[in-house]
Design a protein around this motif. Structure first.
Motif, PDB file in Angstrom:
ATOM      1  N   MET A 172       0.831  -1.208   0.000  1.00  7.53           N
ATOM      2  CA  MET A 172       0.000   0.000   0.000  1.00  7.53           C
ATOM      3  C   MET A 172       0.866   1.258   0.000  1.00  7.53           C
ATOM      4  SD  MET A 172      -3.069  -0.535  -0.404  1.00  7.53           S
ATOM      5  CE  MET A 172      -3.899   0.975  -0.013  1.00  7.53           C
ATOM      6  N   LEU A 173       1.909   1.257   0.830  1.00  9.02           N
ATOM      7  CA  LEU A 173       2.770   2.444   0.883  1.00  9.02           C
ATOM      8  C   LEU A 173       3.496   2.625  -0.440  1.00  9.02           C
ATOM      9  CD1 LEU A 173       4.175   2.247   4.499  1.00  9.02           C
ATOM     10  CD2 LEU A 173       2.328   3.659   3.609  1.00  9.02           C
ATOM     11  N   PHE A 174       3.895   1.501  -1.065  1.00 11.15           N
ATOM     12  CA  PHE A 174       4.541   1.592  -2.374  1.00 11.15           C
ATOM     13  C   PHE A 174       3.613   2.263  -3.377  1.00 11.15           C
ATOM     14  CE2 PHE A 174       4.658  -0.650  -6.544  1.00 11.15           C
ATOM     15  CZ  PHE A 174       5.711   0.068  -7.072  1.00 11.15           C
ATOM     16  N   ILE A 175       2.364   1.817  -3.411  1.00 16.60           N
ATOM     17  CA  ILE A 175       1.430   2.347  -4.404  1.00 16.60           C
ATOM     18  C   ILE A 175       1.180   3.831  -4.153  1.00 16.60           C
ATOM     19  CG2 ILE A 175      -0.845   1.970  -3.379  1.00 16.60           C
ATOM     20  CD1 ILE A 175      -1.695   0.656  -5.838  1.00 16.60           C
ATOM     21  N   LEU A 176       1.087   4.229  -2.861  1.00 18.38           N
ATOM     22  CA  LEU A 176       0.775   5.630  -2.569  1.00 18.38           C
ATOM     23  C   LEU A 176       1.944   6.544  -2.915  1.00 18.38           C
ATOM     24  CD1 LEU A 176      -1.192   4.949   0.669  1.00 18.38           C
ATOM     25  CD2 LEU A 176      -2.070   6.045  -1.366  1.00 18.38           C
ATOM     26  N   PHE A 177       3.171   6.120  -2.575  1.00 20.00           N
ATOM     27  CA  PHE A 177       4.314   6.967  -2.910  1.00 20.00           C
ATOM     28  C   PHE A 177       4.630   6.884  -4.403  1.00 20.00           C
ATOM     29  CE2 PHE A 177       4.925   6.588   1.707  1.00 20.00           C
ATOM     30  CZ  PHE A 177       4.963   7.941   1.989  1.00 20.00           C
ATOM     31  N   ASP A 178       4.189   5.812  -5.040  1.00 13.86           N
ATOM     32  CA  ASP A 178       4.300   5.710  -6.498  1.00 13.86           C
ATOM     33  C   ASP A 178       3.415   6.767  -7.157  1.00 13.86           C
ATOM     34  OD1 ASP A 178       5.384   4.428  -8.754  1.00 13.86           O
ATOM     35  OD2 ASP A 178       3.527   3.328  -9.073  1.00 13.86           O
ATOM     36  N   VAL A 179       2.205   6.930  -6.630  1.00 11.00           N
ATOM     37  CA  VAL A 179       1.305   7.947  -7.160  1.00 11.00           C
ATOM     38  C   VAL A 179       1.882   9.337  -6.925  1.00 11.00           C
ATOM     39  CG1 VAL A 179      -0.993   8.960  -6.940  1.00 11.00           C
ATOM     40  CG2 VAL A 179      -0.744   6.501  -6.950  1.00 11.00           C
ATOM     41  N   GLU A 180       2.530   9.509  -5.762  1.00 12.74           N
ATOM     42  CA  GLU A 180       3.196  10.790  -5.501  1.00 12.74           C
ATOM     43  C   GLU A 180       4.255  11.051  -6.569  1.00 12.74           C
ATOM     44  OE1 GLU A 180       5.555  10.881  -1.982  1.00 12.74           O
ATOM     45  OE2 GLU A 180       6.194  12.938  -2.316  1.00 12.74           O
ATOM     46  N   ALA A 181       5.048  10.023  -6.884  1.00 10.59           N
ATOM     47  CA  ALA A 181       6.115  10.174  -7.878  1.00 10.59           C
ATOM     48  C   ALA A 181       5.549  10.488  -9.257  1.00 10.59           C
ATOM     49  CB  ALA A 181       6.961   8.904  -7.922  1.00 10.59           C
ATOM     50  N   VAL A 182       4.350   9.936  -9.534  1.00 10.13           N
ATOM     51  CA  VAL A 182       3.716  10.169 -10.840  1.00 10.13           C
ATOM     52  C   VAL A 182       3.532  11.661 -11.102  1.00 10.13           C
ATOM     53  CG1 VAL A 182       1.425  10.068 -11.880  1.00 10.13           C
ATOM     54  CG2 VAL A 182       2.583   7.968 -11.234  1.00 10.13           C
ATOM     55  N   PHE A 183       3.180  12.411 -10.037  1.00 11.56           N
ATOM     56  CA  PHE A 183       2.962  13.844 -10.210  1.00 11.56           C
ATOM     57  C   PHE A 183       4.260  14.583 -10.506  1.00 11.56           C
ATOM     58  CE2 PHE A 183      -0.976  12.831  -8.024  1.00 11.56           C
ATOM     59  CZ  PHE A 183      -1.863  13.577  -8.771  1.00 11.56           C
ATOM     60  N   MET A 184       5.390  13.933 -10.241  1.00  9.37           N
ATOM     61  CA  MET A 184       6.667  14.616 -10.450  1.00  9.37           C
ATOM     62  C   MET A 184       7.159  14.492 -11.888  1.00  9.37           C
ATOM     63  SD  MET A 184       8.752  13.844  -7.038  1.00  9.37           S
ATOM     64  CE  MET A 184       8.136  14.365  -5.456  1.00  9.37           C
ATOM     65  N   TYR A 185       6.671  13.506 -12.638  1.00  8.97           N
ATOM     66  CA  TYR A 185       7.164  13.349 -14.018  1.00  8.97           C
ATOM     67  C   TYR A 185       6.847  14.575 -14.870  1.00  8.97           C
ATOM     68  CZ  TYR A 185       8.065   8.427 -12.942  1.00  8.97           C
ATOM     69  OH  TYR A 185       8.528   7.269 -12.388  1.00  8.97           O
ATOM     70  N   PRO A 186       5.556  14.962 -15.015  1.00 10.69           N
ATOM     71  CA  PRO A 186       5.304  16.157 -15.841  1.00 10.69           C
ATOM     72  C   PRO A 186       5.891  17.422 -15.231  1.00 10.69           C
ATOM     73  CG  PRO A 186       3.235  15.221 -15.009  1.00 10.69           C
ATOM     74  CD  PRO A 186       4.331  14.391 -14.473  1.00 10.69           C
ATOM     75  N   TRP A 187       5.954  17.467 -13.904  1.00 10.24           N
ATOM     76  CA  TRP A 187       6.520  18.637 -13.234  1.00 10.24           C
ATOM     77  C   TRP A 187       8.004  18.768 -13.555  1.00 10.24           C
ATOM     78  CZ3 TRP A 187      10.188  18.513  -9.178  1.00 10.24           C
ATOM     79  CH2 TRP A 187      10.464  19.742  -8.605  1.00 10.24           C
ATOM     80  N   GLY A 188       8.713  17.649 -13.480  1.00 10.74           N
ATOM     81  CA  GLY A 188      10.142  17.678 -13.779  1.00 10.74           C
ATOM     82  C   GLY A 188      10.412  18.083 -15.222  1.00 10.74           C
ATOM     83  N   ALA A 189       9.536  17.636 -16.127  1.00 13.30           N
ATOM     84  CA  ALA A 189       9.730  17.979 -17.533  1.00 13.30           C
ATOM     85  C   ALA A 189       9.493  19.467 -17.774  1.00 13.30           C
ATOM     86  CB  ALA A 189       8.781  17.149 -18.394  1.00 13.30           C
ATOM     87  N   LEU A 190       8.658  20.085 -16.940  1.00 14.35           N
ATOM     88  CA  LEU A 190       8.335  21.508 -17.116  1.00 14.35           C
ATOM     89  C   LEU A 190       9.061  22.389 -16.107  1.00 14.35           C
ATOM     90  CD1 LEU A 190       4.480  21.274 -17.634  1.00 14.35           C
ATOM     91  CD2 LEU A 190       6.157  21.924 -19.337  1.00 14.35           C
TER      92      LEU A 190
END
Lengths: 167, 117
Positions: free
Chosen positions: B65-83
């Motif tokens: 569960m913690l993996f999935i939740l912090f994975d979702v957190e990381a997901v928000f960083m992909y487009p942010w990092g690109a921009l």
């Protein structure tokens, strides 16, 4: 038919077939979860053909990766035996499933023709990480920040649910 | 834009051919002799004592569960990092706020001892 259209229909069909394989597989829950992986990846290809590139990447990262892992963990945690899933015990769930599916299909048939928008020219960067990012981090700042609280609530919930057993 | 996916299509085709060839050749060439010992679960040559279908510890659930939740957190960083350069300081502070809230979650998980096995 153009190449994206061929892939769209090919993987759309693959998604439907693997989804049916998942639902109809009552003997082996792990194999059903593996069918779900095929569904997720087929959907990712469908998203690519629809030019939703970021969503396609996230579909594989989050759904085919993390969500299915959690499904497999749940299969292991519950340790369902074969007789738990025996066909005789599934009458109620199957009946409820059929009713629900018919209801959803009816709602779809009613709503979709009204909701279909007229075809518009999409911008060239539609669905790219940059276009999604600009919308998310500029226009929807508050919903984005509120998402962190949603995740926080889920983190606390997961720990509270399980820690009672650990202590 | 879709031309960039040619590599993915090639990999998919190679994987399909390879997997079906390995299974197909095995079906065509391999002998099929079945006997009782062969159907037993293999456990390093030992006779299995207990059923492998055991309940797993709830710790696995927490990790997943913690993996999935912090994975979702990381997901928000992909487009942010690109921009990152385009969004500038506004985007930086925005993401800092987002991460700060979830860092609170991490601290809670840590304090509760859920990260310990």
């Amino acid at each position: 038919m153009s190449a994206p259209a061929v892939f769209f229909y090919l993987f759309g069909a693959a998604a439907v077939v693997s989804a049916l394989a998942m639902v109809l597989n009552v003997r082996n829950t792990v194999a059903a979860a593996m069918s779900l992986v095929v569904t997720m990846i087929s959907l990712a290809v469908v998203y690519v053909t629809l030019e939703a590139h970021l969503v396609a990447a996230l579909q594989i990262l989050v759904y085919a990766g993390a969500i299915v892992v959690v499904f497999l963990f749940v299969v292991m945690l519950l340790n369902l035996r074969r007789d738990t899933f025996a066909p005789s015990r599934q009458l109620l769930t199957k009946g409820a499933g059929v009713v629900l599916a018919l209801g959803v299909a009816g709602a779809f048939l009613q709503l979709v023709p009204q909701a279909l928008p007229t075809v518009q020219e999409i911008p060239p960067d539609f669905g790219s990480y940059a276009a999604v990012g600009r919308t998310l981090y500029r226009d929807f700042v508050l919903p984005f920040e509120v998402t962190s609280f949603l995740l926080l609530a889920a983190i606390v919930g997961a720990v509270v649910l399980a820690k009672r057993r650990l202590d | 834009m879709l031309a960039e996916y040619t590599g993915a299509v090639v990999i998919l085709a190679v994987a399909l051919v390879l997997a079906s060839a390995l299974l197909g050749i095995h079906l065509l060439v391999g002998p099929r002799r079945s006997f009782a010992e062969k159907d037993e679960p293999f456990e390093c040559g030992e006779r299995p004592i207990v059923s492998p279908h055991q309940r797993f510890s709830v710790k696995f659930y927490i990790v997943a569960m913690l993996f999935i939740l912090f994975d979702v957190e990381a997901v928000f960083m992909y487009p942010w990092g690109a921009l990152f350069t385009e969004l500038g300081w506004f985007g930086f502070v925005e993401m800092l706020t987002f991460v700060a809230v979830l860092a609170g979650g991490l601290a809670y998980v840590w304090m509760k001892g859920a990260l310990e096995w």
